[in-house]
Enzyme design. Structure first.
Site, PDB file in Angstrom:
ATOM      1  N   CYS A  97      -2.918  -2.572   7.509  1.00 40.15           N
ATOM      2  CA  CYS A  97      -2.510  -2.477   8.902  1.00 40.15           C
ATOM      3  C   CYS A  97      -2.688  -1.025   9.355  1.00 40.15           C
ATOM      4  CB  CYS A  97      -1.054  -2.926   9.069  1.00 40.15           C
ATOM      5  SG  CYS A  97       0.157  -1.796   8.333  1.00 40.15           S
ATOM      6  N   GLU A 146       0.822  -1.208   0.000  1.00 36.00           N
ATOM      7  CA  GLU A 146       0.000   0.000   0.000  1.00 36.00           C
ATOM      8  C   GLU A 146       0.860   1.264   0.000  1.00 36.00           C
ATOM      9  OE1 GLU A 146      -0.180  -2.695   2.061  1.00 36.00           O
ATOM     10  OE2 GLU A 146      -2.013  -2.547   3.248  1.00 36.00           O
TER      11      GLU A 146
END
Length: 147
Positions: free
Chosen positions: A81, A53
């Site tokens: 996360c 990401e």
């Protein structure tokens, strides 16, 4: 781009082939055009922040020449996360679409739930579970091979 989650899954499979945890991410603009794609590079870079990401959002911002990804969507094969969720907030992505839920390490629907805090500066729209089975199977297969 016709199927951003398929591209993210391709990145995840490529990451697994390199010995990385199989997570892939794609950023598309408001029109659905691909801006960037990446797979995890934690092992290759020896950098615990080199999540798919983060790499994809950095590349997309560079492609746009802007620090914000307004109107953009982050497509990722695993629930981000807390670090990646916070980065998505700081990049100001409009939406986060993820495949597999991560009860242990997720920071969106689990754990820190970054976007639900009143101190979160920008909370994107979130869609979870898109092609969840495929992404979860990829992760299970990868970790089963490590045991």
């Amino acid at each position: 781009m016709s199927n951003p989650m398929e591209a993210a899954l391709e990145e995840a499979r490529a990451a697994a082939a390199r010995g990385e945890v199989p997570v892939g991410a794609v950023v598309t603009d408001a029109a659905g055009r691909l801006l960037a794609r990446a797979g995890n590079e934690v092992e290759a870079r020896r950098d615990p922040s080199a999540h798919a990401e983060i790499l994809a959002m950095r590349a997309a911002a560079a492609a746009l020449g802007d620090k914000h990804l307004s109107g953009c969507t982050l497509h990722v094969t695993l629930e981000p996360c807390a670090m990646c969720a916070q980065a998505a907030s700081l990049f100001r992505v409009a939406r986060v679409v993820f495949a597999a839920y991560d009860p242990k390490g997720g920071g969106v629907e689990h754990g820190a739930r970054v976007f639900s805090h009143p101190t979160c500066h920008h909370a994107p729209e979130v869609v979870g579970g898109l092609r969840e089975g495929e992404a979860a199977a990829l992760l299970r297969g990868f970790f089963a091979g490590k045991r």
